[in-house]
Design a protein around this motif. Sequence first.
Motif, PDB file in Angstrom:
ATOM      1  N   ILE A   1       3.795  -1.752  -4.013  1.00  0.00           N
ATOM      2  CA  ILE A   1       2.385  -1.629  -4.458  1.00  0.00           C
ATOM      3  C   ILE A   1       2.091  -2.319  -5.457  1.00  0.00           C
ATOM      4  CG2 ILE A   1       0.493   0.313  -5.218  1.00  0.00           C
ATOM      5  CD1 ILE A   1       2.587   2.195  -3.656  1.00  0.00           C
TER       6      ILE A   1
ATOM      7  N   VAL B   1       3.366   7.646  -7.296  1.00  0.00           N
ATOM      8  CA  VAL B   1       2.744   7.756  -5.973  1.00  0.00           C
ATOM      9  C   VAL B   1       3.022   9.180  -5.220  1.00  0.00           C
ATOM     10  CG1 VAL B   1       2.672   6.800  -3.823  1.00  0.00           C
ATOM     11  CG2 VAL B   1       3.488   5.228  -5.506  1.00  0.00           C
TER      12      VAL B   1
ATOM     13  N   CYS C   1       7.976   5.347  -9.071  1.00  0.00           N
ATOM     14  CA  CYS C   1       8.640   4.303  -8.312  1.00  0.00           C
ATOM     15  C   CYS C   1       8.919   3.286  -9.486  1.00  0.00           C
ATOM     16  CB  CYS C   1       7.475   3.775  -7.311  1.00  0.00           C
ATOM     17  SG  CYS C   1       6.108   3.022  -8.160  1.00  0.00           S
TER      18      CYS C   1
ATOM     19  N   CYS D   1       5.125  -2.274  -7.902  1.00  0.00           N
ATOM     20  CA  CYS D   1       5.950  -0.998  -7.814  1.00  0.00           C
ATOM     21  C   CYS D   1       6.305  -0.568  -6.538  1.00  0.00           C
ATOM     22  CB  CYS D   1       4.670   0.240  -7.947  1.00  0.00           C
ATOM     23  SG  CYS D   1       5.206   1.539  -7.286  1.00  0.00           S
TER      24      CYS D   1
ATOM     25  N   SER E   1       7.788   0.548  -3.252  1.00  0.00           N
ATOM     26  CA  SER E   1       7.099   1.628  -2.731  1.00  0.00           C
ATOM     27  C   SER E   1       7.971   2.710  -2.216  1.00  0.00           C
ATOM     28  CB  SER E   1       6.394   1.311  -1.260  1.00  0.00           C
ATOM     29  OG  SER E   1       5.838   2.251  -0.636  1.00  0.00           O
TER      30      SER E   1
ATOM     31  N   VAL F   1      -2.275   7.173  -6.220  1.00  0.00           N
ATOM     32  CA  VAL F   1      -1.448   6.330  -7.342  1.00  0.00           C
ATOM     33  C   VAL F   1      -1.758   6.460  -8.856  1.00  0.00           C
ATOM     34  CG1 VAL F   1      -0.775   3.917  -7.943  1.00  0.00           C
ATOM     35  CG2 VAL F   1      -0.926   4.511  -5.461  1.00  0.00           C
TER      36      VAL F   1
ATOM     37  N   VAL G   1      -3.307   5.144  -1.723  1.00  0.00           N
ATOM     38  CA  VAL G   1      -2.389   4.297  -0.927  1.00  0.00           C
ATOM     39  C   VAL G   1      -2.432   4.944   0.415  1.00  0.00           C
ATOM     40  CG1 VAL G   1      -1.178   2.820  -2.311  1.00  0.00           C
ATOM     41  CG2 VAL G   1      -0.224   4.871  -1.409  1.00  0.00           C
TER      42      VAL G   1
ATOM     43  N   ILE H   1       0.260   4.820   3.718  1.00  0.00           N
ATOM     44  CA  ILE H   1       1.218   4.201   4.157  1.00  0.00           C
ATOM     45  C   ILE H   1       1.508   4.849   5.765  1.00  0.00           C
ATOM     46  CG2 ILE H   1       3.805   3.894   3.849  1.00  0.00           C
ATOM     47  CD1 ILE H   1       3.430   4.686   1.154  1.00  0.00           C
TER      48      ILE H   1
END
Length: 844
Positions: free
Chosen positions: A111, A135, A140, A151, A153, A162, A176, A178
Motif C-alpha cells: 500500500i 490497515v 503494517c 506499507c 500489506s 487505512v 483499500v 484487497i
Amino acid sequence: LSSGNTPIAVWGTHLDLIQNPQIRAKHGGKEHVNNCEVQNSTEMTCQAPALAIDPNHQSELAERPEEFGFILDNVQSLLILNKTNFTYYPNPIFEVFNPSGILELKPGSPIILKGKNLIPPVAGGNAKLNYTVLVGEKPCAVTVSDVQLLCESPNLTGRHKVMARVGGMEFSPGMVYISPDSPLSLPAIVSIAVAGGLLIIFIVAVLIAYKRKSRESDLTLKRLQMQMDNLESRVALECKEAFAELQTDIHELTSDLDGAGIPFLDYRTYTMRVLFPGIEDHPVLRDLEVPGYRQERVEKGLKLFAQLINNKVFLLSFIRTLESQRSFSMRDRGNVASLIMTVLQSKLEYATDVLKQLLADLIDKNLESKNHPKLLLRRTESVAEKMLTNWFTFLLYKFLKECAGEPLFSLFCAIKQQMEKGPIDSITGEARYSLSEDKLIRQQIDYKTLVLSCVNPDNVNSSEIPVKILNCDTITQVKEKILDAIFKNVPCSHRPKAADMDLEWRQASGARMILQDEDITTKIENDWKRLNTLAHYQVPDGSVVALVSKQVTAYNAVNNSTVSRTSASKYENMIRYTGSPDSLRSRTPMITPDLESGVKMWHLVKNHEHGDQKEGDRGSKMVSEIYLTRLLATKGTLQKFVDDLFETIFSTAHRGSALPLAIKYMFDFLDEQADKHNIHDPHVRHTWKSNCLPLRFWVNMIKNPQFVFDIHKNSITDACLSVVAQTFMDSCSTSEHRLGKDSPSNKLLYAKDIPSYKNWVERYYSDIAKMPAISDQDMNAYLAEQSRMHMNEFNTMSALSEIYSYVGKYSEEILGALDQDDQAGKQKLAYKLEQVITLMSIDS
C-alpha cells in the motif's frame, strides 16, 4: 511538529511532587500549553505544545518558539528554558488514494501513501518521524521516503480503512479493497469444467481410434503378408508357365537353326553396319566415280597414295597429325579409322602392326597425362580405339557365325517372343512383359489370346497357318505377327513389309472386310483417337484372315494426308527402314498430334506427358510399383538365354570352337604394355581387357543384334537388350555396386546374378592368360588367311579417295609433320605426298 502532541521524554528529580506538570511554548505572542504525565520521580512524558501558526499559511521550513519551558506548579525558574533548543517541523501532508477513496489491491501487494514533508528537513538528514499505519486494526511495516510511505500489506482480504499516525496527528487517505486470491467467477468455473470435459472426451476418442487403427494395421499387415505370399507364388508360377511356354515356342523357332536357319548377315553387310553405322550405301561399296578426263590422273594419284598408306612411317604421322587438329571431330576419328581398316582389309598383318603402335602411343599418352589407368579405351576418342573395334569386328565374324551368334540370336528371339505374349503399346512402346522399367505398362490391360487361321499368300490351296494374336493388338501388329509366322525362316529384308499388305478378315458368310489401324470406324473421344484393334472389330477366336496386297480404299484416298501424318504403322515403318542404327535403338516416341485437328493417337495407354490427361486415365489406381514384379517374372523367363550368351562369350573353349586367336593376342599385348609400364594392379589389367573387348565389341553386338542378323528390332526388344547389355557391362567391372532402394531397377533386377557373372569374367581372363602365347608366325599366318578370305569386300580406290579428302583439308599440317620427321625425310615421303596432291588437284 508544528501541530504539537509529539511525545517528549523529560528527566529530572522529585518530579513526582508536582501536582499539575505542563509544558509551554510561545510563538508570535501566543502561548500554547500541553499536559505532562509523571512516570516516576525522575521521568515524565509530555505532549509537545502546538505553535500558534495558521494551518493555511504553514511554512515549509523549521520554526523555533520564542519561549519554551515548563509550568511545574509555581516553579518560576523553569518557565523559560533558554538553553534547550526545540525546533518545530512542518506537518506531514497526505494525499487521498483517488477520488473514490478506494484502492483495489491483490493480496501481498504493498500500500503506497503519497504526500510531502514526510521526512523532517534537517541538515544532518538523520531526523525521522515515528509513523504508524493501520490497515483496519492491523499495523503494517512502514518504509518512509520524502514523498511516500510504503506499507507492506498485512495478510488480509476485503475492505479496510487505512489510518496513518505521526506525532499525535491522524490521517486516513481512504479505504483499500484487497480481492480474494482464488475464487473464480461462476462463468469461468463452468468454462473450465466444459473445456476439461471436452479434453477428456477427445483423449478417450483418440485412444479408441488408435486402438481401432492398430487393429486395422495388424489386419492390413496380415492381409499384405498374404498378398505378398500370393504374389510370390503367382510370380513363381508365372515364371514357370511362361518359361515352359517360351521353351516350346523357342524350340519351334530354333528347331531348324542349324546354322542355315539363323539369318546371319554376310561379312560385308555386317562389317559395314559396325564400321559405318547408319550409312546404307557407302562409297566404299561402289566404284570410284570420277569425270572421264580426270580418271587416269586420279587413279594414278590414289595408287601412289595407297603406297603411302602402306608405309608405316607415313600412316602413323598422318593419323597423329589429324588427331592434333582441333577441327578433327570425334565423328572424323571414327570415319578415318574405319576407312583405313577397309583399305587394309587385304593387309591385316600390317594393320595389326599399326594398331599395336597406336595403342602403345595411347597408353603412353594416358599415363603421361596422369589420367587414371582404368580410363584407357573406355570411350572412342581416338583413331586407335575405333580401329581396335573394327579389328575385332573383322576377326570375330567367324566366331560369331560358329559359336556366339546362336545364343545371341536365341536371346533376341526369346525376348521378342516373350514381349509379344503380352500387350505392347504400338505408340509408347510400353509392354506388359519387359526387363526395362521405362517400357513397362503399369496398369492392368484386359486381353485375350486368339488363334487366327491365316491363308498362305504364296499357296492359297495349302493348309491355313495358325497364328497366335492378342485381341488388343493393332492391325499393324497383327500383320507383323502373321508375317513372322509365315516367313519365320526368311530374313527380314526378304519379307514383304506390313505397310505394303492389307489384312483381310474372311467371315463365315463369305463377306470380306479390310481391317486397318485407322478408318471411318476409328473412335475419337476428347481429342484422343484410338488405333483400331481386333477387339474394336470384334474379330472372334478361330477367324480366317489373309494378307493381300495393299489396296487404296475410299477412306485412304480421302484421308491420305492425315493418315500419312498420324498413322502408327507409317511411323513404325519410318523407324524400321530408314535412319541410322541409333534410331533403330528407338524408344518409339509419341506420334505428334495431327497438325490440323489436334487429335492425339493412343493405343493401350495414353501418353502421360500430355497435360490434359486426368489422373484416372492411366487405369488402375493401385500403386504402379506393384507392376515391377513383372520385370522379375520376365527376367526369370529369359534367365537361361542370358546365361547361355554370357557363358559362351566368357568361355575359352565352348561348343567345339577354340578361342579366337585375336582375343589371346590382344590380351597378351595389353599385359606386355602393363609390364612395360610397371602396372601390376590386377584391377587395372582387368579393366583394360574389359574396355578392349567386352565393352568395345560385345556390348555393341548385344545391344544391336541387327548388326549381325537380318532382323527387325522393335523398341521394346531394344529396351530389354539394353538392360542385358548394362548387366554385361556391370559383370566386367571390378568396382563393387552398392545397391539401395534408389538404385535403378535394371541393377536391382540382376543384383544376385552379377557376382557369379563377375566370377566367369575373372576365370575367362585368367584362363586366357594361362594359355600358351601365340607366336608372331602363327598370328601372321592367321591374319594373312583372314585377308585372303575377304580381299575384295570393299572398293579400295573409293576408300582411298575418302581418306584423301582429309589430306586435302589438312595438307599443310601433314606436309609440315613429314618435313620434321627424320625417317620420313630419308624416305622423301613429303615429296611423294606432294606428287599425290598434284595428281589429285582439279586445276592441274
